[in-house]
Design an enzyme around this catalytic site. Structure first.
Site, PDB file in Angstrom:
ATOM      1  N   ASN A 195      37.025  45.407  44.714  1.00 25.81           N
ATOM      2  CA  ASN A 195      35.924  44.618  45.283  1.00 25.81           C
ATOM      3  C   ASN A 195      35.238  45.354  46.415  1.00 25.81           C
ATOM      4  OD1 ASN A 195      35.721  42.192  43.792  1.00 25.81           O
ATOM      5  ND2 ASN A 195      37.729  41.583  44.602  1.00 25.81           N
TER       6      ASN A 195
ATOM      7  N   HIS B  79      31.988  36.577  41.077  1.00 23.17           N
ATOM      8  CA  HIS B  79      32.507  35.537  41.982  1.00 23.17           C
ATOM      9  C   HIS B  79      31.507  34.408  42.172  1.00 23.17           C
ATOM     10  CE1 HIS B  79      35.746  38.330  43.992  1.00 23.17           C
ATOM     11  NE2 HIS B  79      35.756  38.378  42.685  1.00 23.17           N
TER      12      HIS B  79
ATOM     13  N   CYS C 283      36.319  41.913  36.354  1.00 20.48           N
ATOM     14  CA  CYS C 283      36.980  40.937  37.224  1.00 20.48           C
ATOM     15  C   CYS C 283      37.774  39.994  36.323  1.00 20.48           C
ATOM     16  CB  CYS C 283      35.905  40.179  38.001  1.00 20.48           C
ATOM     17  SG  CYS C 283      36.517  38.950  39.153  1.00 20.48           S
ATOM     18  N   HIS C 284      38.730  39.278  36.912  1.00 22.07           N
ATOM     19  CA  HIS C 284      39.522  38.351  36.086  1.00 22.07           C
ATOM     20  C   HIS C 284      39.013  36.918  36.122  1.00 22.07           C
ATOM     21  CE1 HIS C 284      42.504  41.532  37.370  1.00 22.07           C
ATOM     22  NE2 HIS C 284      42.469  41.662  36.068  1.00 22.07           N
TER      23      HIS C 284
ATOM     24  N   ASP D 284      36.851  32.839  40.677  1.00 27.21           N
ATOM     25  CA  ASP D 284      36.675  33.061  42.109  1.00 27.21           C
ATOM     26  C   ASP D 284      35.481  32.312  42.684  1.00 27.21           C
ATOM     27  OD1 ASP D 284      38.793  35.229  42.589  1.00 27.21           O
ATOM     28  OD2 ASP D 284      37.677  36.016  40.880  1.00 27.21           O
TER      29      ASP D 284
END
Lengths: 461, 461
Positions: free
Chosen positions: B144, B194, B165-166, B255
């Site tokens: 990040n 996010h 990203c997860h 996120d």
């Protein structure tokens, strides 16, 4: 001028505004045969301005004619220009909202912004009436919020809209304070209304920004220590303005100085630190009542003039043109008297980095070809990112809330206030302000109380 | 695969990440002859991951080869893929920043964001090295800030960048919680990293949003009263997520739930109210140390494996593919094994209303033709205005501050924090954090301490 020009003044009870228009029309060769239609819902005020205007123009032996009406559509009929100076909720309700926000929730001098929705509805109503009654007329918008309202009218109607404001004259205050002749300054300050930045400040052919810097370095502290404002809006050379200049890179002009960031506005001590004595700028619990009181005293004085047939109208009103841009712009459009003005009109590329249908404040050449904005150079990225684009987003949010009636967007707006301390506080103050009788009684207000549910298949932006 | 594929892992000491890559490569037919170059500045970690990878692949009788180096350029030489998982300041300095902000200035769990500038510089350095050493390689960015960093690299270099990203797996948690089989869900959640929103949630061919609504209405309160998180990041179905859904109109995914607005984050009681027990979500003074401790325990465990030649590597690491998208994406690009992924790539119209050169998170089809984003429908105006565009502006501000070294923009950033109480406080905390020895010793940091003066003839935006 081939036919009699008709100018409709909406919210004509804003007496000083209306009398200024009449004066400028009387004193402008080629417009002094115009007909002015005064419209207001306040009949007493309407009578007053009608009397004052009639007597002033008679005394000047002008050919102006007048009518007065509480019927908006009647006033708009055949109008060539519509001047909208109306303010729906009024200063009293605004003050009540502020008081509630302050007393129960600890906000400093805020809450008045809820009046915006009523203003937007009024502006839209006027423009939509114009589409039916006088579709070719120009709408000159003076009542705030100029930026939001003009953008709304531009997007929702086909009416030609031009917003006007006094803020840009701030460049003259800078010149006077640092010892220059304002009439010799070449300047430019584009942006959004109440958010304009001095890109050019040229004196006798030279960049005069260094003279501002020199004044700050050598005379600033002394000025801030000793200067006492004579008007509540006297903040152009305040410490807050200079701090914004240093923070954002260009000098903020006029009402721009009153914004800048929440940290200039947290309480009266902070306000005085940034905007000086005795009021801490125009947006404080000291300044606002004084400002409203001054307005009321002015109305009272004008009422005395109206009620006393012996008043020498030319003596009390004068026979000098005002500094208002409205009548010179009408003169440019109607009689091809070309002029250079600071206007709020749909962007269409005049200011880079903003949508075409957003109303921007830029210089424009006005003549019989129309109000033609000058395509200015882009503002610096820092000002775009820190000042212009956030303001754009705020207006988009407000306009979307207005259009959808989505109460969660009002809540989001309260939450975004830096003085809001918690979610629950925001919910409570929103409920309270929206349940005020003065707010509830406004027509169509229930529109704002719907809650819009989720939509999983979204519309286009 | 015609030649030996070279994968360079920057920040390879992120051992769990690196070992996952090795595992997926070993287990992916057509990629198990690849060469992996581990690069890190921490030699101990580097040795550990090198040992683990070598032994794991040997035990699986894979054809993988490995090298390790502290020389970034050497690792990038001839690379086909560069995976950047590095984190410059590290969790310890981040924690120190938070502590100072909290103890001296009363902020709740913030201050870590100052590390962003170092991360951005590292990402840019890597991409610029790649331009010289392996200009045709793909850069897969895992460290990040993915959104800011990938946008920066896209704008400043010619390297092909893809951020991963997860967070998007959050749709599975929604399905599981409300009793659906996640593998039967058809979903879509575009946005910015996010900051992604569930536009489509379809189960067996039907819009399943009503099932979420039903769960909220009938089971939500019970869940929020009784649910105890097992992972710090378990917040997908929290009260805060549902509140954001109701506020913004679509369900926030992954996120995204950790953002939403300052009012979810003011103190630990508020955090627990919105994100539940026992940690109040991943961003609290309770959760973060636990999260870091878990990471450290994992490193310690892996260090024991590395130091004990008798460890059965396949037993401890397993032989199931991870859920990471990285190796499947490489497989798609190299071997034309087509797949559908959630990626962060330059926009170019995939998500309406945002600049072309901004990196957006959207679904993409990956095969030998490349990583081809799907042009999704526009997000709802409310989410654009209240969530996406403000986030875009924040990133533009951060990138401009990074590029210009304008300290006043850092100050503006601190001022924009809702927990900042005054101008003077912002000045003080900025001074303090920037003078931390751990911050000062970072190369090029002095760049951020210049003050840029006004420019009256501005550059283009």
């Amino acid at each position: 001028m081939s036919k009699t020009l008709k100018v409709s003044v909406i919210g004509a009870g804003s007496a000083q505004f209306s009398l200024g228009i009449v004066k400028d029309l009387c004193l402008t060769k080629g417009l002094d045969g115009s007909h002015v239609s005064f419209m207001d819902i306040d009949e007493d005020r309407l009578d007053m301005i009608y009397k004052l205007a009639t007597r002033y123009s008679q005394q000047l032996e002008s050919d102006m004619t007048f009518d007065k009406t509480t019927d908006r559509r009647a006033s708009l009929e055949d109008a060539d220009f519509v001047l909208n100076a109306a303010y729906v909720l009024g200063h009293v309700v605004e003050a009540q909202m502020r008081q509630r926000a302050a007393e129960k929730y600890g906000y400093y001098h805020t809450g008045g912004q809820f009046g915006t929705y009523h203003q937007l509805q009024l502006m839209l109503d006027v423009a939509q009436d114009m589409e039916k009654v006088c579709p070719d007329a120009w709408l000159i918008q003076s009542g705030n919020p100029v930026f939001d309202g003009c953008t709304l009218m531009t997007r929702e109607t086909s009416i030609k809209v031009c917003g006007l404001c006094h803020g840009h004259y701030g460049y003259r205050e800078i010149a006077e304070t640092i010892g220059l002749d304002p009439d010799r300054v070449t300047w430019q300050a584009p942006g959004l209304n109440h958010n304009i930045w001095l890109t050019h400040f040229i004196y006798d052919g030279k960049d005069a920004y260094p003279l501002i810097d020199e004044w700050i370095a050598t005379k600033g502290e002394e000025y801030w220590r000793t200067h006492v404002a004579k008007r509540t809006h006297d903040a152009q050379m305040s410490r807050g303005a200079v701090n914004q200049y240093h923070m954002y890179g260009l000098f903020p002009i006029g009402d721009t100085v009153r914004r800048g960031g929440w940290w200039y506005h947290t309480d009266i001590e902070t306000k005085k630190r940034w905007y000086g004595e005795p009021w801490g700028g125009p947006d404080t619990h000291l300044a606002r009542p004084y400002f409203v009181q001054t307005l009321e005293e002015r109305i009272a004085e004008m009422t005395r003039w109206a009620n006393d047939p012996k008043t020498d109208m030319v003596k009390v009103v004068g026979r000098e043109n005002t500094r208002e841009q409205i009548v010179p712009i009408i003169d440019g459009l109607v009689n091809n008297k070309e002029g250079y003005f600071q206007v709020n009109v749909p962007n269409h590329g005049a200011l880079k980095g903003l949508p075409d249908d957003l109303v921007v404040e830029v210089p424009a050449i006005v003549n019989q070809k129309g109000i033609q904005p000058v395509q200015v150079r882009a503002l610096p990225p820092k000002i775009m990112i820190e000042q212009i684009l956030p303001d754009w987003l705020e207006t988009e949010r407000e306009l979307l809330a207005f259009k959808t009636g989505d109460r969660s967007m009002l809540l989001h707006s309260v939450l975004n206030h830096h003085q809001t301390k918690s979610y629950d506080q925001a919910v409570a103050i929103l409920d309270e302000l929206m349940n005020m009788p003065e707010v509830q009684e406004i027509e169509d207000w229930e529109k704002m109380t719907r809650i819009v549910d989720h939509y999983s298949f979204p519309a286009e932006l």
